[in-house]
Design a protein around this motif. Structure first.
Motif, PDB file in Angstrom:
ATOM      1  N   VAL A 152     -19.005 -16.321 -86.440  1.00 17.19           N
ATOM      2  CA  VAL A 152     -18.701 -15.512 -87.617  1.00 17.19           C
ATOM      3  C   VAL A 152     -19.575 -14.258 -87.601  1.00 17.19           C
ATOM      4  CG1 VAL A 152     -18.737 -15.421 -90.130  1.00 17.19           C
ATOM      5  CG2 VAL A 152     -17.966 -17.494 -88.964  1.00 17.19           C
ATOM      6  N   THR A 153     -18.944 -13.098 -87.780  1.00 23.46           N
ATOM      7  CA  THR A 153     -19.672 -11.835 -87.842  1.00 23.46           C
ATOM      8  C   THR A 153     -20.305 -11.752 -89.225  1.00 23.46           C
ATOM      9  OG1 THR A 153     -17.901 -10.922 -86.506  1.00 23.46           O
ATOM     10  CG2 THR A 153     -19.457  -9.358 -87.460  1.00 23.46           C
ATOM     11  N   GLN A 154     -21.627 -11.878 -89.280  1.00 22.02           N
ATOM     12  CA  GLN A 154     -22.250 -12.024 -90.595  1.00 22.02           C
ATOM     13  C   GLN A 154     -22.384 -10.713 -91.353  1.00 22.02           C
ATOM     14  OE1 GLN A 154     -25.222 -15.289 -89.110  1.00 22.02           O
ATOM     15  NE2 GLN A 154     -24.972 -15.487 -91.306  1.00 22.02           N
ATOM     16  N   TYR A 155     -22.124  -9.608 -90.651  1.00 24.83           N
ATOM     17  CA  TYR A 155     -22.092  -8.306 -91.318  1.00 24.83           C
ATOM     18  C   TYR A 155     -20.789  -7.666 -90.851  1.00 24.83           C
ATOM     19  CZ  TYR A 155     -23.601  -3.603 -92.693  1.00 24.83           C
ATOM     20  OH  TYR A 155     -23.698  -2.361 -93.270  1.00 24.83           O
ATOM     21  N   CYS A 156     -19.772  -7.786 -91.653  1.00 22.26           N
ATOM     22  CA  CYS A 156     -18.490  -7.277 -91.174  1.00 22.26           C
ATOM     23  C   CYS A 156     -17.940  -6.199 -92.099  1.00 22.26           C
ATOM     24  CB  CYS A 156     -17.491  -8.412 -90.928  1.00 22.26           C
ATOM     25  SG  CYS A 156     -16.722  -9.128 -92.355  1.00 22.26           S
ATOM     26  N   LYS A 157     -17.036  -5.406 -91.525  1.00 27.54           N
ATOM     27  CA  LYS A 157     -16.525  -4.229 -92.224  1.00 27.54           C
ATOM     28  C   LYS A 157     -15.025  -4.126 -92.040  1.00 27.54           C
ATOM     29  CE  LYS A 157     -20.480  -1.207 -91.279  1.00 27.54           C
ATOM     30  NZ  LYS A 157     -20.878   0.002 -90.570  1.00 27.54           N
ATOM     31  N   PHE A 158     -14.431  -3.303 -92.859  1.00 24.65           N
ATOM     32  CA  PHE A 158     -13.029  -2.950 -92.659  1.00 24.65           C
ATOM     33  C   PHE A 158     -12.938  -1.582 -91.978  1.00 24.65           C
ATOM     34  CE2 PHE A 158     -12.224  -6.033 -96.105  1.00 24.65           C
ATOM     35  CZ  PHE A 158     -11.177  -6.730 -95.535  1.00 24.65           C
ATOM     36  N   ASP A 159     -11.826  -1.396 -91.270  1.00 20.55           N
ATOM     37  CA  ASP A 159     -11.535  -0.102 -90.660  1.00 20.55           C
ATOM     38  C   ASP A 159     -10.134   0.313 -91.078  1.00 20.55           C
ATOM     39  OD1 ASP A 159     -13.919   0.065 -88.839  1.00 20.55           O
ATOM     40  OD2 ASP A 159     -13.054  -1.808 -88.116  1.00 20.55           O
ATOM     41  N   ARG A 160      -9.884   1.601 -90.973  1.00 21.90           N
ATOM     42  CA  ARG A 160      -8.528   2.082 -91.242  1.00 21.90           C
ATOM     43  C   ARG A 160      -7.778   2.284 -89.925  1.00 21.90           C
ATOM     44  NH1 ARG A 160      -9.031   6.974 -95.633  1.00 21.90           N
ATOM     45  NH2 ARG A 160     -10.061   5.804 -97.311  1.00 21.90           N
ATOM     46  N   LYS A 161      -6.550   1.832 -89.903  1.00 23.09           N
ATOM     47  CA  LYS A 161      -5.661   2.030 -88.767  1.00 23.09           C
ATOM     48  C   LYS A 161      -4.582   3.002 -89.244  1.00 23.09           C
ATOM     49  CE  LYS A 161      -2.489  -0.669 -85.857  1.00 23.09           C
ATOM     50  NZ  LYS A 161      -1.962  -2.030 -85.595  1.00 23.09           N
ATOM     51  N   ASN A 162      -4.577   4.187 -88.667  1.00 19.30           N
ATOM     52  CA  ASN A 162      -3.736   5.266 -89.202  1.00 19.30           C
ATOM     53  C   ASN A 162      -2.405   5.400 -88.469  1.00 19.30           C
ATOM     54  OD1 ASN A 162      -5.681   6.766 -91.140  1.00 19.30           O
ATOM     55  ND2 ASN A 162      -6.890   6.446 -89.304  1.00 19.30           N
ATOM     56  N   SER A 188      -7.156  11.132 -92.812  1.00 16.89           N
ATOM     57  CA  SER A 188      -6.615   9.827 -93.189  1.00 16.89           C
ATOM     58  C   SER A 188      -6.185   9.809 -94.659  1.00 16.89           C
ATOM     59  CB  SER A 188      -7.681   8.759 -92.920  1.00 16.89           C
ATOM     60  OG  SER A 188      -7.266   7.507 -93.378  1.00 16.89           O
ATOM     61  N   ASN A 189      -7.061  10.325 -95.532  1.00 14.00           N
ATOM     62  CA  ASN A 189      -6.753  10.319 -96.967  1.00 14.00           C
ATOM     63  C   ASN A 189      -5.491  11.114 -97.310  1.00 14.00           C
ATOM     64  OD1 ASN A 189      -8.884   8.722 -97.902  1.00 14.00           O
ATOM     65  ND2 ASN A 189     -10.283  10.465 -97.979  1.00 14.00           N
ATOM     66  N   LEU A 190      -5.240  12.167 -96.580  1.00 19.29           N
ATOM     67  CA  LEU A 190      -4.100  13.029 -96.920  1.00 19.29           C
ATOM     68  C   LEU A 190      -2.805  12.625 -96.203  1.00 19.29           C
ATOM     69  CD1 LEU A 190      -6.342  14.620 -98.292  1.00 19.29           C
ATOM     70  CD2 LEU A 190      -5.256  16.713 -97.519  1.00 19.29           C
ATOM     71  N   LEU A 223       4.271   1.614 -95.147  1.00 20.65           N
ATOM     72  CA  LEU A 223       2.820   1.672 -95.262  1.00 20.65           C
ATOM     73  C   LEU A 223       2.458   2.833 -96.192  1.00 20.65           C
ATOM     74  CD1 LEU A 223       0.361   0.234 -93.899  1.00 20.65           C
ATOM     75  CD2 LEU A 223       0.336   2.111 -92.268  1.00 20.65           C
ATOM     76  N   PRO A 224       2.383   2.601 -97.509  1.00 20.39           N
ATOM     77  CA  PRO A 224       2.312   3.725 -98.453  1.00 20.39           C
ATOM     78  C   PRO A 224       1.086   4.619 -98.301  1.00 20.39           C
ATOM     79  CG  PRO A 224       2.357   1.605 -99.611  1.00 20.39           C
ATOM     80  CD  PRO A 224       2.528   1.304 -98.161  1.00 20.39           C
ATOM     81  N   LYS A 225      -0.037   4.089 -97.842  1.00 19.69           N
ATOM     82  CA  LYS A 225      -1.216   4.950 -97.684  1.00 19.69           C
ATOM     83  C   LYS A 225      -1.194   5.673 -96.347  1.00 19.69           C
ATOM     84  CE  LYS A 225      -4.351   1.659 -98.169  1.00 19.69           C
ATOM     85  NZ  LYS A 225      -3.543   0.450 -98.291  1.00 19.69           N
ATOM     86  N   ALA A 226      -0.265   5.281 -95.474  1.00 19.75           N
ATOM     87  CA  ALA A 226      -0.206   5.778 -94.091  1.00 19.75           C
ATOM     88  C   ALA A 226      -1.420   5.332 -93.290  1.00 19.75           C
ATOM     89  CB  ALA A 226       0.000   7.290 -94.006  1.00 19.75           C
ATOM     90  N   TYR A 227      -2.129   4.359 -93.795  1.00 16.52           N
ATOM     91  CA  TYR A 227      -3.095   3.623 -92.963  1.00 16.52           C
ATOM     92  C   TYR A 227      -3.123   2.185 -93.453  1.00 16.52           C
ATOM     93  CZ  TYR A 227      -6.348   4.726 -96.842  1.00 16.52           C
ATOM     94  OH  TYR A 227      -6.940   4.874 -98.068  1.00 16.52           O
ATOM     95  N   GLN A 228      -3.357   1.312 -92.474  1.00 15.66           N
ATOM     96  CA  GLN A 228      -3.496  -0.100 -92.805  1.00 15.66           C
ATOM     97  C   GLN A 228      -4.977  -0.430 -92.783  1.00 15.66           C
ATOM     98  OE1 GLN A 228      -2.521  -2.892 -89.709  1.00 15.66           O
ATOM     99  NE2 GLN A 228      -1.777  -4.437 -91.133  1.00 15.66           N
ATOM    100  N   VAL A 229      -5.453  -1.078 -93.824  1.00 11.82           N
ATOM    101  CA  VAL A 229      -6.846  -1.491 -93.818  1.00 11.82           C
ATOM    102  C   VAL A 229      -6.929  -2.786 -93.021  1.00 11.82           C
ATOM    103  CG1 VAL A 229      -8.843  -2.137 -95.194  1.00 11.82           C
ATOM    104  CG2 VAL A 229      -7.294  -0.346 -96.007  1.00 11.82           C
TER     105      VAL A 229
END
Lengths: 95, 478, 490
Positions: free
Chosen positions: B70-80, C319-321, B86-92
């Motif tokens: 288990v990664t004990q310090y983990c983060k999210f990234d954006r996939k554009n 990304s935001n835009l 995909l309403p934000k045009a990126y997937q978290v």
């Protein structure tokens, strides 16, 4: 580094922007100037430095798993340039 | 040439949380288009995500259960990328620090055991649904599913056959279902699978060019797609002397074939970068310990225990542990006093029949395990015969009705009055001279008919053992 | 004397005492806006009817004793990248069209709860990208001190409206100086608080890790009062901080005894206009009078701050835009052939040049093959910059430096050379990279009569220290009370 119009084309496709030819050349020149300036950062040795994506050590900001109904479908759809009563409308996406 | 098929899987599993990963909209399946949405999951400008505590918990549990680091310090990234689902045009999603890595899943195919390595397990949000309307020649975008929490489990290319893939998926399904982190319903899309497949000459250690197959929504489709695609690649190389092209192929259930998806017009460059709107997550040792402590006994352990402690067959143990709910029903019945073997028989016979006939899930059954144990006990005590007990079971199953009251109201207590049984048998023999004669003439079948007549006369309440003994005795005396 | 000559807090006291009605104040501001907007173009949307209706509601609440804060009934104006429920929010971009947010930004809820009245939405650089408010689709805002000059940006409308006495305070946003620099050019006091202290929920993102909402007002005291209203943890913003808030005004102190103020010599060298240099350094003298110790020190990171900022900001912006694609809201191009064509035409025609430049730049620094050399490198240098500030604040309570190398440039001079424009952000962007509170306050006028600003920077969550120093300075000086003399073109 040299910013070619091909590279401008590549990032334009990714950004869904389509510059007219004459703007493309101008943009390539401006980007080359800006990116060239950014190379100043290479003067700094950062090999031992952890990239800082979040400035403050805030962590584990989590919400409880409790449903809240926003409700306003009409309000959410109302800003769409094309929509019907239930959905956003877009040109055909699949064949 | 002998070919070896090499397969890796990417499995998306929907987590069984009540709300979406980054907003408080319900994750309920279905719903009118765009009714389970809010400014956050429709990507309204200015809206911000806030992480669901349960998603982290479930993803961490799944990582532990699949033996991941288990990664004990983990983060999210954006996939554009741009697409109308995909309403934000990126997937978290998670690229740089996924929550789980280096997992191991032991599987068994036939008598052979093998370990499938998990490359990584990461959290991400689901996309929306696009439905084309030919009438208006437009596509409708429905964002109800946007932001539904998923984990994606990526294996190493460790599979060498379709059977291994199915065994792994069964194991995965069982594990996640037992953990309570997912329903794993393929028909509702809560478990979806992409298959990466390549072939190589037997003995080769180099990987061939792979294709990725999507749209696989049943285990059957997965098996068939693997068989088809392996053969296609082999023939392409061997017969046509062509190369396999790295591409995405869609499985078409109707055509029984994989079909090349038109390669996307634009280069794939997702420009992943750390999601600035969501602070990192730290999973402390004590948090992980508490999750480990809360993990249920999993199916393999239960199977082993049912055989060892309760003497069930391997087959019975496997059936009863198919889902955590089924195992719980069984264990509750035993805990309420039923003999394990009896409880197993009743559940696999009568309970499963009811589930099948009524298209129910064991979780929906209202008939209490305690009631089932009571019914089994009545049979053991000889107060009900088995057939009557089944009748009672069917009568009270739907509403968990009072068994004793029902038995009393319908006068179903077993007749153990030997005088009465003797009288009835005598009457039956007297009324059926032809059958008696047949029996005497060696047609042993006739005794079955006579037994049936006796039970009928006793309105089914006779203890079959007593009735049969009495009948045999009287026939012998004649 | 016009009601608009009072500070926000003074007006608040008059309203609380029932000497002025909320409607009267609102009407006065609306009239001032109507008189000035055709000249300076500070507002994109003026909420004539809504504001008057809101004024009546607030007045009723005041009479019922339901409102008691120091700014209850004081009207405000809002930068047009802050979502206002049902009220057109444009980010000064064509692409947002007539977007009417289906929800209220957290800061708007907080202002409403405190009895504020929204006068309208303020002009800005498109998507807050720019230093002059000339990139607005709705035309540039002009500097009320001289209509031939820019007001700065991106919160140029906010700074101009406050400076020109069209409202008592405004909310702006600051990603790389967008509150502080226009405040400096327009002679008002503006503050970017610590990252995370004001909710970003409802602020249309430019660069999420740097954006922060803050006030522009007539004085540090007014800024403190506004910050007391809008700061605080918001469960809808995962990056918002748990921190004490709401007491800046009551704790405001002009006594700087024992406070150590550092002056980074690296910020006073080449490229800084001598008049600006002299004016900013003179602030130190005033603060010293109030008990502060002043010391020069080295901040050897200044050459890296602009590239680091523009890499990170552009990357996040790209990304935001992306969500502005003509599907869910805003403007959609006509005559597209298919989905890709719809995206391309909508975005190419819907965004202005500066926005497109930053989207392309941001896409480049994140793309395969360049991520490590640019984006990741910038995140590493950001850590170096943050450490340099941490070091400085282990020695000093505050840092004093310029806001901008010059006073407001003339209209039309800046956009032709983007890199030159970016370089003028040198004194403001580091504060965003390090997440710190920074304030800009007027400290003089140049020979052309244009305002000069000085910047005070505090440690994270050091808003009180920053405001105290500015408050102390404003006790002894009157630059913050000066008004534009004419507004005639040069």
């Amino acid at each position: 580094m040299k910013i070619t119009t091909e590279l401008v084309d590549y990032v334009s496709v990714l950004s869904r922007l389509k510059l007219p030819e004459e703007e493309k050349v101008k943009m390539a020149g401006e980007l080359e100037q800006i990116i060239g300036y950014m190379d100043i950062l290479n003067r700094l040795d950062t090999s031992d430095i952890e990239p800082m994506s979040h400035t403050f050590p805030v962590k584990n900001v989590l919400r409880e798993d409790v449903v809240e109904d926003f409700g306003g479908r009409a309000a959410l759809l109302s800003n769409a340039p094309a929509h019907d009563d239930t959905a956003f409308l877009v040109p055909k996406t699949v064949d | 040439m002998n070919w070896e098929v090499v397969i890796g899987l990417e499995t998306h599993v929907e987590l069984a949380t009540k709300t979406k990963i980054f907003c408080s909209c319900t994750t309920a399946f279905g719903g009118d288009p765009n009714t389970h949405v809010c400014p956050v999951c429709t990507g309204m400008p200015g809206s911000l995500p806030v992480m669901n505590k349960k998603v982290l918990e479930y993803a961490a549990k799944a990582s532990l259960a699949l033996n991941c680091d288990v990664t004990q310090y983990c983060k999210f990234d954006r996939k554009n990328y741009f697409y109308p689902d995909l309403p934000k045009a990126y997937q978290v999603s998670q690229l740089y620090l996924p929550i789980g890595r280096n997992g191991k899943v032991p599987i068994q195919v036939g008598s052979e055991e093998k370990v499938i390595r998990i490359h990584e397990l990461h959290m991400e949000e689901d996309a929306g649904k696009l439905v084309h309307d030919n009438w208006i020649d437009q596509t409708r975008a429905d964002y109800n599913r946007c932001g539904v929490p998923l984990i994606e489990i990526v294996t190493e290319p460790d599979f060498r056959s379709g059977d291994e893939v199915i065994a792994y998926l069964e194991k995965l399904r069982s594990t996640l279902e037992y953990l309570g982190v997912s329903d794993c319903k393929m028909q509702e899309g809560s478990l979806r699978c992409d298959v990466n497949l390549s072939v190589r000459p037997q003995g080769s250690t180099e990987l061939g060019t792979r294709t990725e197959m999507k749209n696989l929504n049943s285990f059957k489709a997965i098996s068939r797609a693997i068989a088809y695609e392996a053969r296609r690649q082999e023939e392409l190389i061997e017969m046509d002397h062509k190369r396999v092209i790295q591409e995405t192929r869609r499985w078409d259930d109707n055509k029984d074939a994989t079909i090349s998806m038109r390669s996307k017009e634009n280069a794939q460059d997702y420009r992943y970068f750390p999601e600035p709107d969501i602070p990192p997550m730290e999973l402390t040792d004590s948090y992980l310990d508490s999750l480990r402590a809360s993990m249920p006994e999993m199916a393999p352990a239960k199977r082993e225990r049912y055989q060892r402690e309760w003497g069930l067959s391997e087959k019975d143990a496997a059936l009863l542990t198919d889902t955590r709910a089924m195992a719980a029903y069984f264990e509750d019945t035993v805990a309420a006093g039923a003999a394990p073997k009896q409880a197993s028989d009743w559940i696999q016979g009568e309970v499963l029949r009811e589930l099948k006939e009524k298209s129910l899930d064991i979780k929906q059954v209202v008939f209490a395990p305690e009631a089932l144990a009571h019914l089994i006990d009545l049979v053991r005590q000889g107060k009900l015969n088995r057939n009557t007990a089944v009748k009672v079971f069917r009568a009270v199953f739907d509403d968990n009705g009072d068994i004793d009251a029902y038995v009393k109201a319908h006068g179903l207590e077993q007749v153990n009055d030997t005088g009465l049984v003797e009288q009835v048998v005598s009457d039956v023999l007297a009324a059926n001279p032809q059958s008696v004669a047949d029996y005497k003439a060696g047609k042993k079948k006739a005794s079955g008919f006579l037994m049936g007549q006796c039970m009928k006369a006793l309105k089914g309440k006779g203890d079959p053992k007593v009735v049969s003994q009495t009948l045999n005795k009287k026939l012998a005396e004649l | 004397m016009s009601l608009l000559d009072y500070s926000a807090l003074e007006l608040g006291r008059l309203i609380a005492a029932d000497e002025v009605s909320v409607r009267e104040a609102t009407r006065t501001a609306l009239d001032a806006i109507a008189a000035a907007n055709s000249d300076n173009n500070a507002f994109i949307t003026v909420l004539e009817e809504d504001a008057l209706r809101e004024a009546e509601q607030v007045q009723a609440k005041l009479r019922a004793g339901e409102l008691s804060g120091p700014l209850a009934g004081v009207p405000a104006a809002i930068k047009d990248n802050i979502c206002t429920l049902g009220v057109k929010t444009t980010c000064a971009s064509k692409i947002l069209g007539d977007f009417k947010p289906p929800y209220q930004a957290t800061v708007m809820e907080r202002l409403q709860r405190a009895g504020s009245v929204n006068l309208g939405k303020l002009n800005m650089d498109e998507f807050a990208m720019g230093s002059t408010t000339e990139t607005s689709f709705y035309g540039p805002t002009k500097n009320p001190w001289n209509l031939g000059h820019v007001p700065g940006g991106s919160s140029g409308g906010a700074a101009a409206a406050v400076a020109n006495r069209e409202c008592w305070y405004a909310l702006g946003s600051d990603t790389g100086g967008s509150i502080r620099q226009p405040a400096s050019y327009c002679g008002v006091t503006g503050m970017k608080p610590t990252y995370g202290t004001v909710s970003r929920y409802g602020l249309i993102a430019y660069a999420s890790s740097l954006d922060q909402i803050g006030p522009l007002a007539r004085s540090a005291e007014d800024c403190a009062a506004v910050l007391d209203l809008i700061m605080g943890k918001d469960p809808r913003d995962g990056t918002s901080l748990e921190a004490p808030c709401g007491h800046l005004l009551e704790n405001l102190s002009a006594d700087l005894t024992g406070k150590k103020i550092g002056i980074p010599v690296d910020c006073f060298g080449d490229g800084l206009d001598p008049e600006v240099r002299a004016a900013v350094l003179s602030v130190a003298d005033v603060l010293k009078e109030r008990g502060a110790e002043i010391e020069e020190f080295r901040l050897p990171i200044m050459e890296y701050v602009v590239p680091t900022y523009y890499i990170i900001a552009a990357a996040e912006a790209s990304s935001n835009l992306s969500r502005f694609d003509g599907v869910k809201y805003g403007w959609r191009a006509e005559n597209y052939e298919d989905l890709t064509d719809l995206y391309n035409k909508t975005r190419t025609e819907g965004f202005g040049n500066e926005v497109k430049r930053r989207i392309l730049l941001g896409t480049f620094v994140l793309s395969t093959g360049y991520y490590d050399a640019y984006y990741n490198k910038a995140l590493q240098v950001k850590a170096v910059i943050k450490n340099a500030f941490d070091d400085a604040f282990s020695k000093y309570d505050l840092i004093l430096m310029p806001v901008a190398p010059t006073t407001a440039p003339k209209l039309g001079e800046s956009l032709s050379n983007p890199l030159q424009m970016y370089l003028s952000d040198i004194y403001t962007v580091s504060v965003n990279l390090a997440g710190l509170p920074g304030l800009s306050m007027p400290c003089g006028l140049d020979k052309n009569g244009l305002p000069i600003g000085a910047q005070l920077i505090g440690p994270a969550l050091g808003e009180q220290k920053v405001l105290d120093a500015a408050y102390a300075y404003q006790q002894d000086t009157n630059y913050h009370q000066k008004t534009p003399v004419g507004g005639a073109k040069e």
